[in-house]
Design a protein around this motif. Structure first.
Motif, mmCIF file in Angstrom:
data_model
loop_
_atom_site.group_PDB
_atom_site.id
_atom_site.type_symbol
_atom_site.label_atom_id
_atom_site.label_comp_id
_atom_site.label_asym_id
_atom_site.label_seq_id
_atom_site.Cartn_x
_atom_site.Cartn_y
_atom_site.Cartn_z
ATOM 1 N N VAL A 4 46.347 40.308 37.201
ATOM 2 C CA VAL A 4 44.955 39.448 37.807
ATOM 3 C C VAL A 4 44.732 39.056 39.177
ATOM 4 N N GLN A 6 43.013 38.587 42.216
ATOM 5 C CA GLN A 6 42.376 36.914 43.395
ATOM 6 C C GLN A 6 42.024 37.868 44.539
ATOM 7 N N TYR A 22 37.511 34.799 43.791
ATOM 8 C CA TYR A 22 37.091 35.777 42.763
ATOM 9 C C TYR A 22 38.402 36.243 41.705
ATOM 10 N N CYS A 23 38.343 36.451 40.626
ATOM 11 C CA CYS A 23 39.993 36.861 39.700
ATOM 12 C C CYS A 23 39.473 37.854 38.612
ATOM 13 N N ASN A 24 39.853 39.204 38.632
ATOM 14 C CA ASN A 24 39.177 40.528 37.883
ATOM 15 C C ASN A 24 40.313 40.984 37.615
ATOM 16 N N SER A 25 40.073 41.553 36.010
ATOM 17 C CA SER A 25 41.408 41.802 35.496
ATOM 18 C C SER A 25 41.123 42.999 34.768
ATOM 19 N N SER A 26 41.671 44.163 34.398
ATOM 20 C CA SER A 26 41.472 45.445 34.284
ATOM 21 C C SER A 26 41.127 45.029 33.113
ATOM 22 N N GLY A 66 33.247 35.471 33.176
ATOM 23 C CA GLY A 66 32.072 37.212 32.805
ATOM 24 C C GLY A 66 31.968 37.427 31.495
ATOM 25 N N LYS A 70 36.215 40.229 32.200
ATOM 26 C CA LYS A 70 37.518 40.612 32.325
ATOM 27 C C LYS A 70 37.153 39.699 34.129
ATOM 28 N N ASN A 71 36.280 38.604 34.131
ATOM 29 C CA ASN A 71 36.258 38.661 35.624
ATOM 30 C C ASN A 71 36.489 37.016 35.393
ATOM 31 N N SER A 72 35.972 35.928 36.396
ATOM 32 C CA SER A 72 36.242 34.578 36.093
ATOM 33 C C SER A 72 35.798 34.570 38.031
ATOM 34 N N SER A 73 35.007 32.963 38.282
ATOM 35 C CA SER A 73 35.061 32.734 38.994
ATOM 36 C C SER A 73 35.035 31.074 39.576
#
Lengths: 110, 116
Positions: A4, A6, A22-26, A66, A70-73
């Motif tokens: 993850v 960030q 923001y957080c992003n995952s593949s 999201g 795959k993403n969050s904020s």
């Protein structure tokens, strides 16, 4: 294992300004959690998001997951000095272990 | 949510020695997790401690260096063995409370270790 990412790593804001991390995952996440760690403290749970497109609010904090999961904020409106700390997103794995994002260290200038 | 008592809160140790960290939970929990947080960094999972079986270690962490005990559902220890200055970190235990994931994971207050 899942990773993850960030951003940003650091954020300095004037008191009263807004803040977003923001957080992003593949990969698709089953859920995402947010934690706050005050300086010298330990992580404290804020919220868990499970559903696609989910939005939750806690007073001045707004959390989003999201549509693709795959993403969050995390958005803080009108920051206060009590908001100072490091905010982490974290995803739980199949064995229930948490994988933490790198964290965003928030400084609020009075 | 569960309440965790973690000891010691901090310690300064000589290199080559070992330190055992204890976590006591006020309720029975199936899984306990041990994390390391290096200064200014995020949390990295060391291992998962399961009652009645050997701990499961993450890549980069080995049992000889970080032996873990889990004698019952409320207690666990992590030992940092043969310490070097690179082991200076905060070590935290964590549990999933009996109420489930909705209320998040609970963390101990951490052990701040300095190796000199």
């Amino acid at each position: 294992g899942q990773q993850v990412m960030q951003i940003p790593q650091y954020q300095h804001v004037q008191e009263g300004e807004d803040f977003t991390t923001y957080c992003n995952s593949s990969t698709t996440l089953s859920n995402i959690q947010w934690y706050k760690q005050r300086p010298g403290g330990h992580p404290v749970f804020l919220i868990q998001l499970v559903k696609s497109g989910e939005v939750k609010k806690q007073k001045r904090l707004t959390f989003q997951f999201g549509e693709a999961k795959k993403n969050s904020s995390l958005h803080i409106t009108a920051t206060q000095t009590t908001d100072v700390g490091t905010y982490f997103c974290a995803a739980s794995g199949s064995a229930r272990q948490l994988t933490f994002g790198s964290g965003t260290q928030l400084t609020v200038l009075p | 949510s569960a309440v965790i008592s973690q000891k010691p809160s901090r310690d300064i140790c000589q290199r080559g020695t070992s330190l055992t960290i204890q976590c006591q939970v006020d309720s029975q929990v199936t899984m306990m997790f041990w994390y390391r947080q290096q200064p200014g960094q995020s949390l990295t999972l060391i291992a998962t401690a399961n009652q009645g079986s050997e701990a499961t270690y993450e890549s980069g962490f080995v049992i000889d260096k970080f032996p873990i005990s889990r004698p019952n559902l409320t207690f666990s220890t992590l030992t940092v063995s043969n310490m070097s200055p690179e082991d200076s970190s905060i070590y935290l235990c964590s549990v999933v409370p009996p109420t489930g994931l909705t209320y998040g994971y609970t963390f101990g207050s951490g052990t701040r270790l300095t190796v000199v």
